[in-house]
Design a protein around this motif. Structure first.
Motif, short mmCIF file in Angstrom:
data_model
loop_
_atom_site.label_atom_id
_atom_site.label_comp_id
_atom_site.label_asym_id
_atom_site.label_seq_id
_atom_site.Cartn_x
_atom_site.Cartn_y
_atom_site.Cartn_z
N GLY A 285 0.81 -1.21 0.00
CA GLY A 285 0.00 0.00 0.00
C GLY A 285 0.84 1.25 0.00
N CYS A 286 0.44 2.21 -0.85
CA CYS A 286 1.27 3.40 -1.04
C CYS A 286 0.48 4.71 -1.01
CB CYS A 286 2.03 3.31 -2.35
SG CYS A 286 0.97 3.26 -3.81
N LEU A 287 -0.81 4.69 -0.80
CA LEU A 287 -1.60 5.91 -0.73
C LEU A 287 -2.50 5.87 0.49
CD1 LEU A 287 -2.95 6.69 -4.35
CD2 LEU A 287 -1.34 8.04 -3.01
N PRO A 288 -2.84 7.04 1.03
CA PRO A 288 -3.76 7.06 2.18
C PRO A 288 -5.01 6.21 1.92
CG PRO A 288 -2.98 9.26 1.70
CD PRO A 288 -2.49 8.38 0.58
N LEU A 289 -5.54 5.70 2.97
CA LEU A 289 -6.68 4.80 3.04
C LEU A 289 -6.29 3.36 2.72
CD1 LEU A 289 -9.48 7.04 1.47
CD2 LEU A 289 -8.66 6.97 3.82
N HIS A 290 -5.19 3.15 2.03
CA HIS A 290 -4.68 1.80 1.78
C HIS A 290 -3.16 1.76 1.91
CE1 HIS A 290 -8.56 0.19 0.67
NE2 HIS A 290 -8.73 1.26 -0.10
N SER A 291 -2.61 2.63 2.72
CA SER A 291 -1.16 2.67 2.92
C SER A 291 -0.78 1.66 3.99
CB SER A 291 -0.73 4.08 3.32
OG SER A 291 0.65 4.14 3.47
N ARG A 292 0.15 0.76 3.63
CA ARG A 292 0.58 -0.30 4.56
C ARG A 292 -0.66 -1.00 5.14
NH1 ARG A 292 5.58 -0.38 2.57
NH2 ARG A 292 6.67 1.57 2.92
N ASP A 293 -1.53 -1.40 4.22
CA ASP A 293 -2.85 -1.96 4.55
C ASP A 293 -2.77 -3.47 4.74
OD1 ASP A 293 -5.50 -2.80 4.59
OD2 ASP A 293 -6.09 -1.67 2.81
N ALA A 294 -2.94 -3.93 5.97
CA ALA A 294 -2.89 -5.36 6.27
C ALA A 294 -4.01 -6.14 5.60
CB ALA A 294 -2.95 -5.57 7.78
N GLN A 295 -5.08 -5.46 5.19
CA GLN A 295 -6.22 -6.12 4.57
C GLN A 295 -6.25 -5.96 3.05
OE1 GLN A 295 -8.21 -8.17 6.35
NE2 GLN A 295 -6.68 -7.68 7.91
N LEU A 296 -5.21 -5.38 2.46
CA LEU A 296 -5.23 -5.07 1.04
C LEU A 296 -5.50 -6.29 0.17
CD1 LEU A 296 -4.91 -2.85 -1.11
CD2 LEU A 296 -2.50 -3.46 -1.21
N LEU A 297 -4.79 -7.36 0.38
CA LEU A 297 -4.98 -8.55 -0.45
C LEU A 297 -6.38 -9.12 -0.29
CD1 LEU A 297 -1.51 -10.34 -0.05
CD2 LEU A 297 -2.27 -8.75 -1.84
N THR A 298 -6.89 -9.12 0.92
CA THR A 298 -8.25 -9.61 1.18
C THR A 298 -9.27 -8.72 0.47
OG1 THR A 298 -7.55 -10.46 3.32
CG2 THR A 298 -9.92 -10.14 3.01
N THR A 299 -9.09 -7.43 0.53
CA THR A 299 -9.99 -6.48 -0.13
C THR A 299 -10.00 -6.70 -1.64
OG1 THR A 299 -9.61 -4.84 1.61
CG2 THR A 299 -10.47 -4.01 -0.48
N LEU A 300 -8.83 -6.84 -2.22
CA LEU A 300 -8.74 -7.07 -3.67
C LEU A 300 -9.36 -8.40 -4.07
CD1 LEU A 300 -5.13 -5.72 -4.34
CD2 LEU A 300 -7.27 -4.76 -5.25
N LYS A 301 -9.05 -9.45 -3.31
CA LYS A 301 -9.61 -10.77 -3.62
C LYS A 301 -11.14 -10.78 -3.53
CE LYS A 301 -5.76 -13.66 -2.07
NZ LYS A 301 -5.37 -14.67 -1.07
N ALA A 302 -11.70 -9.95 -2.64
CA ALA A 302 -13.16 -9.88 -2.47
C ALA A 302 -13.81 -9.02 -3.55
CB ALA A 302 -13.49 -9.32 -1.09
N GLY A 303 -13.02 -8.41 -4.42
CA GLY A 303 -13.57 -7.59 -5.49
C GLY A 303 -14.06 -6.24 -5.04
N GLN A 304 -13.64 -5.83 -3.84
CA GLN A 304 -14.06 -4.53 -3.32
C GLN A 304 -13.19 -3.43 -3.90
OE1 GLN A 304 -13.60 -5.18 0.88
NE2 GLN A 304 -15.57 -6.22 1.08
N PRO A 305 -13.77 -2.26 -4.12
CA PRO A 305 -12.97 -1.16 -4.67
C PRO A 305 -11.99 -0.61 -3.64
CG PRO A 305 -15.19 -0.41 -4.19
CD PRO A 305 -15.17 -1.89 -3.94
N LEU A 306 -10.88 -0.11 -4.15
CA LEU A 306 -9.92 0.60 -3.31
C LEU A 306 -10.21 2.08 -3.41
CD1 LEU A 306 -6.53 -1.17 -4.14
CD2 LEU A 306 -8.20 -1.73 -2.36
N ARG A 307 -10.23 2.75 -2.28
CA ARG A 307 -10.45 4.20 -2.25
C ARG A 307 -9.08 4.87 -2.34
NH1 ARG A 307 -13.06 6.65 2.03
NH2 ARG A 307 -13.84 8.10 0.48
N LEU A 308 -8.79 5.43 -3.53
CA LEU A 308 -7.47 6.01 -3.78
C LEU A 308 -7.55 7.51 -3.93
CD1 LEU A 308 -5.98 3.45 -6.34
CD2 LEU A 308 -5.85 3.43 -3.84
N LEU A 309 -6.65 8.18 -3.23
CA LEU A 309 -6.55 9.63 -3.29
C LEU A 309 -6.32 10.07 -4.73
CD1 LEU A 309 -6.37 12.34 -1.79
CD2 LEU A 309 -3.93 11.90 -1.50
#
Length: 170
Positions: free
Chosen positions: A32-56
């Motif tokens: 993770g490299c942007l706020p709201l998903h920076s160093r995000d422990a749940q990033l892979l889970t979020t992506l695998k679930a097909g959920q959108p990432l909130r990117l600045l």
């Protein structure tokens, strides 16, 4: 301020070198490299679930993440190199990419599609004025590294992220 203290202070015969990296990534760290998903422990889970990432800014900001192993090699290449004395080096990876490309590569490694939800920059900064440094392009010139005979980071972002994702999936 630390850099100014070295540049303007009397350091006597002390040989000093400052290495200023941009976003560091690689195995042993969270993604993770942007706020709201920076160093995000749940990033892979979020992506695998097909959920959108909130990117600045929709993830359009340019950056040059540096692979941790490249950063270490650059630092080690300073040892014994007199060209490095009293110098400050910007260190970055070889690839200049949009932040959303960083996340797209991760999604591709996982075999899923990236969905992005735009976080408007003005709204984010109004709520987080202390995070202005995330709301800009981060472009670095690596020519000084070359000119001074240092290791120039060369790991492609796709390869470095593949190693990092693989390490996180265990």
């Amino acid at each position: 301020q630390c850099e100014l203290a070295f540049l303007n202070g009397d350091t006597g015969p002390m040989a000093w070198t400052i290495v200023r990296p941009c976003h560091i990534y690689g195995p042993g760290s969270l993604l993770g490299c942007l706020p709201l998903h920076s160093r995000d422990a749940q990033l892979l889970t979020t992506l695998k679930a097909g959920q959108p990432l909130r990117l600045l800014g929709g993830g359009y900001f340019l950056q040059q993440p540096i692979f941790a192993q490249d950063l270490a090699q650059t630092i080690l290449s300073c040892v014994g190199n007199p060209n490095c004395h009293s110098q400050i080096y910007l260190t970055a990876g070889p690839d200049l990419i949009e932040s959303r490309e960083y996340y797209r590569i991760i999604a591709e490694i996982l075999g899923v599609n990236l969905q992005v939800e735009d976080v408007p920059v003005d709204e984010f900064l109004a709520a987080n004025p202390d995070r202005l440094s995330f709301a800009c392009h981060r472009i670095y010139d690596l020519s000084k590294l070359r000119q001074h005979g240092l290791h120039v980071p060369a790991t492609p972002i796709s390869e470095g992220l593949r190693q990092q994702v693989t390490s996180l999936l265990g």
